[in-house]
Design an enzyme around this catalytic site. Structure first.
Site, PDB file in Angstrom:
ATOM      1  N   ALA A  59       2.934  34.478 -25.724  1.00  0.00           N
ATOM      2  CA  ALA A  59       3.788  35.624 -25.420  1.00  0.00           C
ATOM      3  C   ALA A  59       4.084  35.627 -23.920  1.00  0.00           C
ATOM      4  O   ALA A  59       3.381  36.256 -23.132  1.00  0.00           O
ATOM      5  CB  ALA A  59       3.112  36.925 -25.832  1.00  0.00           C
ATOM      6  N   GLU A  60       5.141  34.918 -23.528  1.00  0.00           N
ATOM      7  CA  GLU A  60       5.448  34.778 -22.111  1.00  0.00           C
ATOM      8  C   GLU A  60       5.729  36.117 -21.430  1.00  0.00           C
ATOM      9  O   GLU A  60       5.379  36.314 -20.265  1.00  0.00           O
ATOM     10  CB  GLU A  60       6.636  33.832 -21.918  1.00  0.00           C
ATOM     11  CG  GLU A  60       6.325  32.368 -22.159  1.00  0.00           C
ATOM     12  CD  GLU A  60       6.305  32.001 -23.635  1.00  0.00           C
ATOM     13  OE1 GLU A  60       5.882  30.876 -23.967  1.00  0.00           O
ATOM     14  OE2 GLU A  60       6.709  32.854 -24.465  1.00  0.00           O
ATOM     15  N   GLN A  82       4.630  27.017 -20.401  1.00  0.00           N
ATOM     16  CA  GLN A  82       4.285  25.724 -20.979  1.00  0.00           C
ATOM     17  C   GLN A  82       5.432  24.714 -20.904  1.00  0.00           C
ATOM     18  O   GLN A  82       5.233  23.552 -20.583  1.00  0.00           O
ATOM     19  CB  GLN A  82       3.850  25.916 -22.428  1.00  0.00           C
ATOM     20  CG  GLN A  82       3.094  24.755 -23.007  1.00  0.00           C
ATOM     21  CD  GLN A  82       2.472  25.117 -24.347  1.00  0.00           C
ATOM     22  OE1 GLN A  82       3.188  25.276 -25.343  1.00  0.00           O
ATOM     23  NE2 GLN A  82       1.162  25.264 -24.382  1.00  0.00           N
ATOM     24  N   ASP A  84       9.897  24.535 -19.797  1.00  0.00           N
ATOM     25  CA  ASP A  84      11.002  25.214 -19.127  1.00  0.00           C
ATOM     26  C   ASP A  84      11.774  26.166 -20.024  1.00  0.00           C
ATOM     27  O   ASP A  84      12.103  27.285 -19.635  1.00  0.00           O
ATOM     28  CB  ASP A  84      11.964  24.174 -18.540  1.00  0.00           C
ATOM     29  CG  ASP A  84      12.050  22.922 -19.396  1.00  0.00           C
ATOM     30  OD1 ASP A  84      12.156  23.030 -20.634  1.00  0.00           O
ATOM     31  OD2 ASP A  84      11.987  21.819 -18.824  1.00  0.00           O
ATOM     32  N   PRO A  89      11.679  34.594 -22.346  1.00  0.00           N
ATOM     33  CA  PRO A  89      11.042  35.874 -22.685  1.00  0.00           C
ATOM     34  C   PRO A  89      10.421  36.578 -21.480  1.00  0.00           C
ATOM     35  O   PRO A  89      10.272  37.802 -21.483  1.00  0.00           O
ATOM     36  CB  PRO A  89       9.969  35.474 -23.713  1.00  0.00           C
ATOM     37  CG  PRO A  89      10.493  34.241 -24.341  1.00  0.00           C
ATOM     38  CD  PRO A  89      11.182  33.508 -23.223  1.00  0.00           C
ATOM     39  N   HIS A 129      12.651  21.971 -24.536  1.00  0.00           N
ATOM     40  CA  HIS A 129      11.557  21.336 -23.820  1.00  0.00           C
ATOM     41  C   HIS A 129      12.031  20.453 -22.668  1.00  0.00           C
ATOM     42  O   HIS A 129      11.210  19.761 -22.052  1.00  0.00           O
ATOM     43  CB  HIS A 129      10.711  20.479 -24.768  1.00  0.00           C
ATOM     44  CG  HIS A 129       9.920  21.268 -25.759  1.00  0.00           C
ATOM     45  ND1 HIS A 129      10.510  22.000 -26.757  1.00  0.00           N
ATOM     46  CD2 HIS A 129       8.578  21.447 -25.905  1.00  0.00           C
ATOM     47  CE1 HIS A 129       9.577  22.584 -27.492  1.00  0.00           C
ATOM     48  NE2 HIS A 129       8.397  22.270 -26.991  1.00  0.00           N
TER      49      HIS A 129
END
Length: 329
Positions: A59-60, A82, A84, A89, A129
């Protein structure tokens, strides 16, 4: 001098920051027991404990919101995103809150938060990613943006970022994580650009993952009798363009290179400022070699998207042959 990879240098820099200040805490998905998907934080939870190297939920937005609260309480949180493409969020908190709180509070509230973002392509990953969102952060007042291209810079930059009382976005070129170079005892001047290779015929301006590609292009050009200077921006906000301007005034020809899409990228800003300050020194329009204006493609064709040595050298050649309308660039 010690030789290590960029990933190992970041790990060593984070370790030094944790050792020097008990208020430094790391947060991110899988950064603890696993050591991060790229193993940048490997071994840090074991040595500093789960209260300082925190495995966060997926949960960014919650990670960034927690970092804001920690910063207000005197901590120096280092947040890992984790990949780019996962940063969005957390974009609301980062741009609307973190970047503004110092200004909004009249200087009373500081946000000593570091946001580490592995960015760029070239690793054969799936969608979300391999993005290059650096311009979105560099254009935001209140955020500093750094991007290392060497292990030496990675080691020192992450410590400088942690020590800063302003929020720093550290863009880490993920496809260069395993490339090794020497780490010395002294950092380059903070928030500065550097000349990576000297040359007299043309200038390449670049940063992050493209530094190695530009150096390879310069090496190829040298074998053909053309000396190309390579300037590594290192800091995208604030921009330090003094080495760039000095180089362009000597060479008269310049190409800006980055992975991100062309329109409104960092290269557009650099090109505009070169035009403002060095117009009468230019022998040709400023060239740009970038990603294309499209979503990042599937990994099977990503090499067609990413700038390479041939595209860079073609752009340099164009600065010697372009007509008055600059169409060749």
């Amino acid at each position: 001098m010690t030789r290590m990879s960029i990933a190992a240098a970041l790990n060593a820099g984070l370790r030094a920051a944790l050792e020097s200040d008990p208020h430094v805490v790391l947060m991110g998905e899988d950064i603890g027991a696993l050591g991060g998907v790229f193993r940048v934080t490997d071994g840090l939870q074991k040595d500093f404990g789960a209260a300082r190297v925190i495995d966060a939920p997926l949960a960014e937005s919650a990670i960034m919101g927690t970092a804001v609260g920690l910063a207000m309480r005197g901590y120096r949180p280092v947040v890992e995103i984790q990949f780019d493409g996962f940063v969005y969020p957390a974009y609301d908190q980062l741009v609307n809150q973190v970047a503004r709180l110092h200004y909004r509070s009249g200087g009373l509230v500081r946000m000593p938060i570091v946001v580490r973002i592995p960015y760029g392509g070239g690793i054969g990953a799936v969608e979300h990613h391999s993005e290059s969102p650096e311009a979105q952060f560099a254009m935001t007042p209140g955020l500093k943006v750094l991007t290392p291209a060497t292990a030496h810079d990675a080691f020192w930059m992450v410590q400088e970022a942690v020590a800063s009382d302003d929020p720093v976005v550290l863009m880490e070129p993920k496809r260069r994580y395993w490339e090794s170079s020497e780490v010395g005892d002294q950092p380059a001047p903070t928030w500065s650009s550097v000349v990576r290779r000297e040359g007299s015929d043309a200038t390449l301006v670049t940063y992050g993952p493209m530094v190695a590609t530009c150096l390879a292009a310069a090496e190829t050009a040298a074998a053909e009798g053309r000396e190309i200077e390579v300037v590594d921006l290192r800091t995208l906000s604030p921009l330090d363009l003094q080495p760039v301007m000095a180089s362009v005034r000597r060479t008269g020809r310049v190409v800006v290179v980055h992975e991100a899409q062309r329109t409104l990228g960092i290269g557009a800003e650099v090109a505009a400022r070169i035009g403002e300050r060095c117009f009468f020194h230019l022998e040709a329009p400023v060239g740009r070699v970038t990603g294309y204006d499209m979503p990042y493609p599937p990994s099977r064709v990503e090499e067609e998207f990413l700038p390479d040595v041939d595209r860079i050298l073609d752009a340099v050649d164009a600065t010697f042959t372009a007509g008055s309308d600059g169409e060749a660039l």
